[in-house]
Design an enzyme around this catalytic site. Structure first.
Site, PDB file in Angstrom:
ATOM      1  N   ASP A  12       1.113  -1.393   0.201  1.00 34.44           N
ATOM      2  CA  ASP A  12      -0.259   0.047   0.320  1.00 34.44           C
ATOM      3  C   ASP A  12       1.044   1.441  -0.027  1.00 34.44           C
ATOM      4  O   ASP A  12       2.489   0.689  -0.209  1.00 34.44           O
ATOM      5  CB  ASP A  12      -1.080   0.076   1.398  1.00 34.44           C
ATOM      6  CG  ASP A  12      -0.146  -0.002   2.550  1.00 34.44           C
ATOM      7  OD1 ASP A  12       1.186   0.219   2.593  1.00 34.44           O
ATOM      8  OD2 ASP A  12      -1.280   0.434   3.534  1.00 34.44           O
ATOM      9  N   CYS A  36       2.876  -3.195   3.917  1.00 35.79           N
ATOM     10  CA  CYS A  36       2.219  -1.765   4.740  1.00 35.79           C
ATOM     11  C   CYS A  36       2.650  -1.087   5.612  1.00 35.79           C
ATOM     12  O   CYS A  36       4.124  -1.460   6.042  1.00 35.79           O
ATOM     13  CB  CYS A  36       1.211  -2.414   4.731  1.00 35.79           C
ATOM     14  SG  CYS A  36       0.960  -2.942   6.060  1.00 35.79           S
ATOM     15  N   THR A  38       2.628  -1.052   9.438  1.00 36.03           N
ATOM     16  CA  THR A  38       2.958  -2.424  10.227  1.00 36.03           C
ATOM     17  C   THR A  38       3.679  -3.745   9.346  1.00 36.03           C
ATOM     18  O   THR A  38       3.757  -4.115  10.656  1.00 36.03           O
ATOM     19  CB  THR A  38       1.825  -2.230  11.443  1.00 36.03           C
ATOM     20  OG1 THR A  38       0.626  -2.715  10.484  1.00 36.03           O
ATOM     21  CG2 THR A  38       1.538  -1.119  11.657  1.00 36.03           C
ATOM     22  N   GLY A  39       2.843  -3.899   8.770  1.00 38.30           N
ATOM     23  CA  GLY A  39       2.599  -5.064   8.036  1.00 38.30           C
ATOM     24  C   GLY A  39       1.767  -6.103   8.251  1.00 38.30           C
ATOM     25  O   GLY A  39       1.157  -7.238   8.285  1.00 38.30           O
ATOM     26  N   ILE A  40       1.047  -5.573   9.486  1.00 37.52           N
ATOM     27  CA  ILE A  40      -0.076  -6.567   9.895  1.00 37.52           C
ATOM     28  C   ILE A  40      -1.209  -6.204   9.241  1.00 37.52           C
ATOM     29  O   ILE A  40      -1.931  -7.737   8.493  1.00 37.52           O
ATOM     30  CB  ILE A  40      -0.818  -5.491  11.221  1.00 37.52           C
ATOM     31  CG1 ILE A  40       0.383  -5.907  12.227  1.00 37.52           C
ATOM     32  CG2 ILE A  40      -2.271  -6.286  12.239  1.00 37.52           C
ATOM     33  CD1 ILE A  40       0.382  -4.609  13.687  1.00 37.52           C
ATOM     34  N   GLY A  41      -1.872  -5.148   8.554  1.00 35.04           N
ATOM     35  CA  GLY A  41      -2.671  -5.437   7.316  1.00 35.04           C
ATOM     36  C   GLY A  41      -2.389  -6.714   6.762  1.00 35.04           C
ATOM     37  O   GLY A  41      -3.634  -7.365   5.935  1.00 35.04           O
ATOM     38  N   HIS A  44      10.584 -23.626  10.153  1.00 36.63           N
ATOM     39  CA  HIS A  44       9.421 -24.194  10.858  1.00 36.63           C
ATOM     40  C   HIS A  44       8.001 -23.657  10.530  1.00 36.63           C
ATOM     41  O   HIS A  44       6.745 -24.900  10.751  1.00 36.63           O
ATOM     42  CB  HIS A  44       8.983 -23.237  12.230  1.00 36.63           C
ATOM     43  CG  HIS A  44      10.396 -23.955  13.638  1.00 36.63           C
ATOM     44  ND1 HIS A  44      10.784 -23.611  14.494  1.00 36.63           N
ATOM     45  CD2 HIS A  44      12.091 -25.215  12.658  1.00 36.63           C
ATOM     46  CE1 HIS A  44      11.544 -24.047  14.923  1.00 36.63           C
ATOM     47  NE2 HIS A  44      12.348 -24.455  13.863  1.00 36.63           N
ATOM     48  N   ARG A  57       8.518 -32.642  11.721  1.00 34.21           N
ATOM     49  CA  ARG A  57       7.868 -32.326  13.162  1.00 34.21           C
ATOM     50  C   ARG A  57       6.907 -31.087  12.783  1.00 34.21           C
ATOM     51  O   ARG A  57       5.719 -31.197  12.788  1.00 34.21           O
ATOM     52  CB  ARG A  57       8.517 -32.055  14.053  1.00 34.21           C
ATOM     53  CG  ARG A  57       9.049 -30.764  14.638  1.00 34.21           C
ATOM     54  CD  ARG A  57       9.793 -31.767  15.615  1.00 34.21           C
ATOM     55  NE  ARG A  57      10.406 -29.836  16.688  1.00 34.21           N
ATOM     56  CZ  ARG A  57      12.033 -30.274  15.715  1.00 34.21           C
ATOM     57  NH1 ARG A  57      12.190 -30.561  15.239  1.00 34.21           N
ATOM     58  NH2 ARG A  57      12.777 -28.439  16.208  1.00 34.21           N
ATOM     59  N   HIS A  58       7.465 -29.763  11.640  1.00 30.40           N
ATOM     60  CA  HIS A  58       7.219 -28.703  11.241  1.00 30.40           C
ATOM     61  C   HIS A  58       5.891 -29.284  10.261  1.00 30.40           C
ATOM     62  O   HIS A  58       4.903 -28.955  10.897  1.00 30.40           O
ATOM     63  CB  HIS A  58       7.704 -28.091  10.916  1.00 30.40           C
ATOM     64  CG  HIS A  58       9.350 -27.334  11.761  1.00 30.40           C
ATOM     65  ND1 HIS A  58       8.755 -27.199  13.745  1.00 30.40           N
ATOM     66  CD2 HIS A  58      10.879 -27.982  11.594  1.00 30.40           C
ATOM     67  CE1 HIS A  58       9.700 -27.036  13.588  1.00 30.40           C
ATOM     68  NE2 HIS A  58      11.075 -27.503  12.874  1.00 30.40           N
TER      69      HIS A  58
HETATM   70  C1  RB5 Z   1      -1.776   2.887   6.041  1.00 29.52           C
HETATM   71  O1  RB5 Z   1      -2.065   4.273   7.303  1.00 29.52           O
HETATM   72  C2  RB5 Z   1      -1.698   1.678   7.515  1.00 29.52           C
HETATM   73  O2  RB5 Z   1      -2.832   1.791   8.192  1.00 29.52           O
HETATM   74  C3  RB5 Z   1      -1.230   0.873   6.330  1.00 29.52           C
HETATM   75  O3  RB5 Z   1      -0.276   0.842   6.011  1.00 29.52           O
HETATM   76  C4  RB5 Z   1      -1.317  -0.784   7.699  1.00 29.52           C
HETATM   77  O4  RB5 Z   1       0.290  -0.526   8.037  1.00 29.52           O
HETATM   78  C5  RB5 Z   1      -2.279  -1.378   7.940  1.00 29.52           C
HETATM   79  O5  RB5 Z   1      -1.917  -2.759   8.274  1.00 29.52           O
END
Ligand code: RB5
Length: 142
Positions: free
Chosen positions: A8, A65, A67-70, A98, A132-133
């Site tokens: 993104d 992105c 954080t990498g989380i989304g 793993h 095992r993995h």
């Molecule tokens: C965009 O501002 C931000 O929310 C996106 O890049 C990401 O971190 C979402 O997980």
């Protein structure tokens, strides 16, 4: 093996750096966008990226992105995808050895460019250990 890259706006600049590194390292790359720092929605690019893996066009993917989380949450909605949000050399290595991760997620606002490129290098050269993995991965695979 072809590698799909997606990001993104928060990950756009790091995607461009990683793309240059991969091309320089002779990897084939499919870039599904985005194509600038204009604001976009990360799920759209996570979906474009994982589609390339699910349809067999690419073997591995890297999604970036802020954080990498989304990216990891969205990518992991598909049973074929094992997306790992990595922030260190150790997590990068372990996610392949793993967890047999087929998607690397990175947070461009969490780690700097040099660490990101190191993580990419380690992730791509690490291999699934099996044994095992394999059993553990099968327990959550669709
Ligand atoms: C965009 O501002 C931000 O929310 C996106 O890049 C990401 O971190 C979402 O997980």
């Amino acid at each position: 093996m072809k590698i799909v890259l997606g990001a993104d706006h928060g990950g756009f600049e790091l995607k461009e750096d990683i793309k240059a590194f991969l091309i320089d390292s002779k990897y084939e790359v499919v870039d599904v966008g985005c194509s600038s720092t204009d604001s976009v929605d990360y799920p759209d690019f996570a979906e474009k990226g994982v589609t390339q893996i699910i349809n067999g066009s690419c073997g591995l993917g890297i999604l970036i992105c802020g954080t990498g989380i989304g990216m990891s949450i969205t990518a992991n909605r598909h049973p074929e995808i094992r997306a790992a949000n990595c922030h260190s050399e150790y997590t990068a290595k372990m996610s392949r050895e793993h967890n047999n991760a087929n998607v690397l997620c990175l947070g461009a606002r969490v780690i700097d460019r040099e660490l990101a490129l190191t993580i990419v290098r380690i992730w791509l050269k690490s291999e699934f250990a099996g044994g095992r993995h394999q059993r553990r991965v099968e327990k959550f695979s669709g």
